[in-house]
Write a protein that holds these residues in place. Structure first.
Motif, PDB file in Angstrom:
ATOM      1  N   GLN A 257     -44.055  56.117 102.590  1.00  0.00           N
ATOM      2  CA  GLN A 257     -44.009  56.430 101.338  1.00  0.00           C
ATOM      3  C   GLN A 257     -42.816  57.455 100.872  1.00  0.00           C
ATOM      4  OE1 GLN A 257     -47.632  58.164 100.100  1.00  0.00           O
ATOM      5  NE2 GLN A 257     -47.631  57.148  98.073  1.00  0.00           N
ATOM      6  N   SER A 260     -39.590  55.276 101.134  1.00  0.00           N
ATOM      7  CA  SER A 260     -39.444  54.819  99.780  1.00  0.00           C
ATOM      8  C   SER A 260     -38.947  55.658  98.982  1.00  0.00           C
ATOM      9  CB  SER A 260     -40.571  53.869  99.458  1.00  0.00           C
ATOM     10  OG  SER A 260     -41.327  53.216 100.346  1.00  0.00           O
ATOM     11  N   ALA A 261     -39.439  57.019  98.820  1.00  0.00           N
ATOM     12  CA  ALA A 261     -39.194  57.875  97.623  1.00  0.00           C
ATOM     13  C   ALA A 261     -37.774  58.383  97.811  1.00  0.00           C
ATOM     14  CB  ALA A 261     -40.036  59.073  97.833  1.00  0.00           C
ATOM     15  N   ASP A 262     -37.406  58.590  98.966  1.00  0.00           N
ATOM     16  CA  ASP A 262     -35.873  59.003  99.380  1.00  0.00           C
ATOM     17  C   ASP A 262     -35.054  58.070  99.252  1.00  0.00           C
ATOM     18  OD1 ASP A 262     -37.146  61.131 100.269  1.00  0.00           O
ATOM     19  OD2 ASP A 262     -36.616  60.808 102.487  1.00  0.00           O
ATOM     20  N   ALA A 263     -35.309  56.626  99.160  1.00  0.00           N
ATOM     21  CA  ALA A 263     -34.567  55.414  99.107  1.00  0.00           C
ATOM     22  C   ALA A 263     -34.452  55.561  97.533  1.00  0.00           C
ATOM     23  CB  ALA A 263     -35.011  54.282  99.613  1.00  0.00           C
ATOM     24  N   MET A 264     -35.483  55.605  96.916  1.00  0.00           N
ATOM     25  CA  MET A 264     -35.663  55.536  95.178  1.00  0.00           C
ATOM     26  C   MET A 264     -34.605  56.702  94.789  1.00  0.00           C
ATOM     27  SD  MET A 264     -37.676  53.478  93.656  1.00  0.00           S
ATOM     28  CE  MET A 264     -38.515  53.973  92.313  1.00  0.00           C
ATOM     29  N   ALA A 265     -34.540  57.898  95.369  1.00  0.00           N
ATOM     30  CA  ALA A 265     -33.962  59.189  95.006  1.00  0.00           C
ATOM     31  C   ALA A 265     -32.484  58.734  95.155  1.00  0.00           C
ATOM     32  CB  ALA A 265     -34.426  60.257  95.673  1.00  0.00           C
ATOM     33  N   ASP A 266     -32.121  58.243  96.261  1.00  0.00           N
ATOM     34  CA  ASP A 266     -30.802  57.888  96.618  1.00  0.00           C
ATOM     35  C   ASP A 266     -30.127  56.938  95.447  1.00  0.00           C
ATOM     36  OD1 ASP A 266     -30.612  59.395  98.755  1.00  0.00           O
ATOM     37  OD2 ASP A 266     -30.889  58.018 100.248  1.00  0.00           O
ATOM     38  N   ALA A 267     -31.158  55.912  95.287  1.00  0.00           N
ATOM     39  CA  ALA A 267     -30.492  55.037  94.323  1.00  0.00           C
ATOM     40  C   ALA A 267     -30.265  55.519  93.022  1.00  0.00           C
ATOM     41  CB  ALA A 267     -31.549  53.780  94.111  1.00  0.00           C
ATOM     42  N   PHE A 268     -31.026  56.501  92.600  1.00  0.00           N
ATOM     43  CA  PHE A 268     -30.708  57.116  91.348  1.00  0.00           C
ATOM     44  C   PHE A 268     -29.892  58.118  91.336  1.00  0.00           C
ATOM     45  CE2 PHE A 268     -34.387  54.274  90.541  1.00  0.00           C
ATOM     46  CZ  PHE A 268     -33.932  53.658  89.415  1.00  0.00           C
TER      47      PHE A 268
END
Ligand code: SF4
Ligand code: SF4
Ligand code: FES
Length: 271
Positions: A257, A260-268
């Motif tokens: 989890q 995934s949250a880190d990946a989302m943060a990177d993406a945005f």
């Protein structure tokens, strides 16, 4: 909704609900051995018998399988029922002379020591819970075998034996639960589900810090590569990933989890 009484206590239940479930919901004790809330029942141990009176007629039923269909009166501890339970336990003790669980229950219920020889058995009462658990949650399930066959065609690491991991074998006094030909099963994933549901402790599981041995086969444990938490056996983790149609990531749910949250943060661009 249907109104029934169990040992004089009024209980409400849905049509078709099993009597044992109604009793448990109302904190009324009925002893069981072969029942597990998460698995389909077979009514093999008969320990959960109770008396049901319906339209003036009284009969003995197996409460874990008996669906309530109308207004009934239930008695869980009449003399007749207690006598049935004593005899059932006395017979189970002959079947499973090495089971401490059965021995303790025999003592608690005052089961007689029958003047007949015991089976040369261990602790198994042939309830079949382990086989059903493996069929439902382990590598023995039809769905899993189908999947493994498909994956085998795609170069999956798991060979397919084409049979359940464990099953009832032989007949009569030699009937028991075993892997095919009593050999370590190629498709067992070492999940331990069978041992967890066994009511008598018949299935031997030994564990070290590194792994687990069950049904004569050793399995290495897998750990979360981020936090080191134990995930299960290596085969279990790979099997779960393959069932989910992905590669195993060897992460615990919390670390997955977080990733995934880190990946989302990177993406945005928020990190
Ligand atoms: S340990 Fe093996 S036999 Fe037992 S439930 Fe899991 S897959 Fe089935
Ligand atoms: S090994 Fe345990 S769960 Fe399996 S049939 Fe025997 S008593 Fe039941
Ligand atoms: S618990 Fe109902 S028959 Fe075994």
């Amino acid at each position: 909704m249907i109104q029934i009484t169990i040992d004089g206590i009024p209980c409400t239940c849905k049509k078709g609900e099993k009597l044992l479930a109604v009793a448990r919901r109302n904190n009324i004790f009925i002893p069981t051995l072969c029942h597990h809330d998460g698995l389909p029942g077979m009514g093999s141990c008969r320990l959960c018998v109770v008396e049901v009176t319906e339209s003036g007629r009284t009969k003995v039923v197996v409460s874990c399988l008996y669906p309530v269909r109308g207004e009934i009166e239930v008695v869980t501890n009449s003399e007749r029922i207690l006598a049935h339970r004593k005899m059932i336990l006395a017979l189970l003790r002959k079947r499973a002379p090495k089971s401490d669980v059965i021995a303790h229950m025999c003592e608690a219920f005052g089961a007689p020591d029958l003047p007949v020889a015991s089976f040369d058995g261990g602790k198994c009462i042939l309830c079949g819970l382990c086989v059903r658990a493996c069929d439902l949650i382990g590598a023995g399930s039809v769905a899993t075998r189908t999947l493994l066959k498909k994956l085998a065609g795609q170069g999956c690491a798991y060979p397919v034996a084409g049979a359940g991991v464990i099953a009832m074998v032989n007949r009569g006094t030699t009937k028991s639960v075993s892997t095919p030909y009593d050999e370590p099963s190629e498709i067992c994933i070492g999940c331990g589900g069978c041992a967890n549901v066994c009511p008598t402790g018949e299935i031997t599981v030994t564990e070290t810090d590194d792994g687990r041995t069950i049904w004569g086969k050793e399995f290495k444990f897998a750990f979360c590569k981020e936090c080191g938490e134990l995930l299960g056996t290596d085969k279990e983790v790979r099997y779960a990933a393959q069932r989910g149609g992905r590669d195993p990531d060897f992460l615990c749910p919390a670390c997955r989890q977080k990733r995934s949250a880190d990946a989302m943060a990177d993406a945005f661009g928020r990190r």
